[in-house]
Design a protein around this motif. Structure first.
Motif, mmCIF file in Angstrom:
data_model
loop_
_atom_site.group_PDB
_atom_site.id
_atom_site.type_symbol
_atom_site.label_atom_id
_atom_site.label_comp_id
_atom_site.label_asym_id
_atom_site.label_seq_id
_atom_site.Cartn_x
_atom_site.Cartn_y
_atom_site.Cartn_z
ATOM 1 N N ILE A 187 0.843 -1.198 0.000
ATOM 2 C CA ILE A 187 0.000 0.000 0.000
ATOM 3 C C ILE A 187 0.878 1.248 0.000
ATOM 4 C CG2 ILE A 187 -1.713 1.330 1.323
ATOM 5 C CD1 ILE A 187 -2.890 -1.124 -0.039
ATOM 6 N N GLY A 188 1.953 1.213 0.752
ATOM 7 C CA GLY A 188 2.890 2.332 0.754
ATOM 8 C C GLY A 188 3.478 2.559 -0.625
ATOM 9 N N ASP A 189 3.825 1.481 -1.327
ATOM 10 C CA ASP A 189 4.335 1.604 -2.694
ATOM 11 C C ASP A 189 3.291 2.246 -3.598
ATOM 12 O OD1 ASP A 189 6.703 0.422 -1.934
ATOM 13 O OD2 ASP A 189 6.172 -1.567 -2.705
ATOM 14 N N LEU A 190 2.042 1.850 -3.399
ATOM 15 C CA LEU A 190 0.961 2.419 -4.200
ATOM 16 C C LEU A 190 0.826 3.916 -3.939
ATOM 17 C CD1 LEU A 190 -1.426 2.077 -6.122
ATOM 18 C CD2 LEU A 190 -2.814 1.406 -4.159
ATOM 19 N N LEU A 191 0.921 4.319 -2.683
ATOM 20 C CA LEU A 191 0.835 5.740 -2.352
ATOM 21 C C LEU A 191 1.976 6.532 -2.995
ATOM 22 C CD1 LEU A 191 -0.218 5.502 1.395
ATOM 23 C CD2 LEU A 191 -1.633 6.250 -0.525
ATOM 24 N N PHE A 192 3.182 5.980 -2.954
ATOM 25 C CA PHE A 192 4.305 6.652 -3.609
ATOM 26 C C PHE A 192 4.078 6.754 -5.118
ATOM 27 C CE2 PHE A 192 6.941 5.846 0.217
ATOM 28 C CZ PHE A 192 7.413 7.138 0.371
ATOM 29 N N ALA A 193 3.523 5.710 -5.718
ATOM 30 C CA ALA A 193 3.236 5.746 -7.157
ATOM 31 C C ALA A 193 2.215 6.833 -7.475
ATOM 32 C CB ALA A 193 2.731 4.378 -7.624
ATOM 33 N N ILE A 194 1.214 6.990 -6.626
ATOM 34 C CA ILE A 194 0.203 8.027 -6.844
ATOM 35 C C ILE A 194 0.818 9.414 -6.725
ATOM 36 C CG2 ILE A 194 -1.896 9.049 -5.872
ATOM 37 C CD1 ILE A 194 -2.763 6.133 -5.208
#
Length: 73
Positions: free
Chosen positions: A3-10
């Motif tokens: 989820i953290g990776d997803l937030l960074f991608a966003i």
């Protein structure tokens, strides 16, 4: 962690689109709060208590609040 990776991608997508991610999140949060308050008001107007409603009923009121909120934005 994913989820953290997803937030960074966003956030990176926001940078690419020249969008301030903090401002975008703030505006989305404000819209959610307005919509939620409208939904609560509609339930109260109809004499209903939110805690006593099914998810299906709450979804119906949420969609109704979304439709009504379009004219208020």
């Amino acid at each position: 962690e994913e989820i953290g990776d997803l937030l960074f991608a966003i956030v990176n997508l926001c940078r690419f689109l020249h969008v301030d991610p903090e401002n975008a999140l703030r505006k989305a949060s404000q819209k959610f709060m307005r919509r939620f308050a409208l939904m609560e008001s509609m339930l109260q107007t109809d004499g209903l208590v939110m805690e006593d409603q099914t998810l299906e009923t709450l979804d119906l009121y949420w969609e109704k609040a979304k439709r009504c909120g379009l004219s208020n934005q």
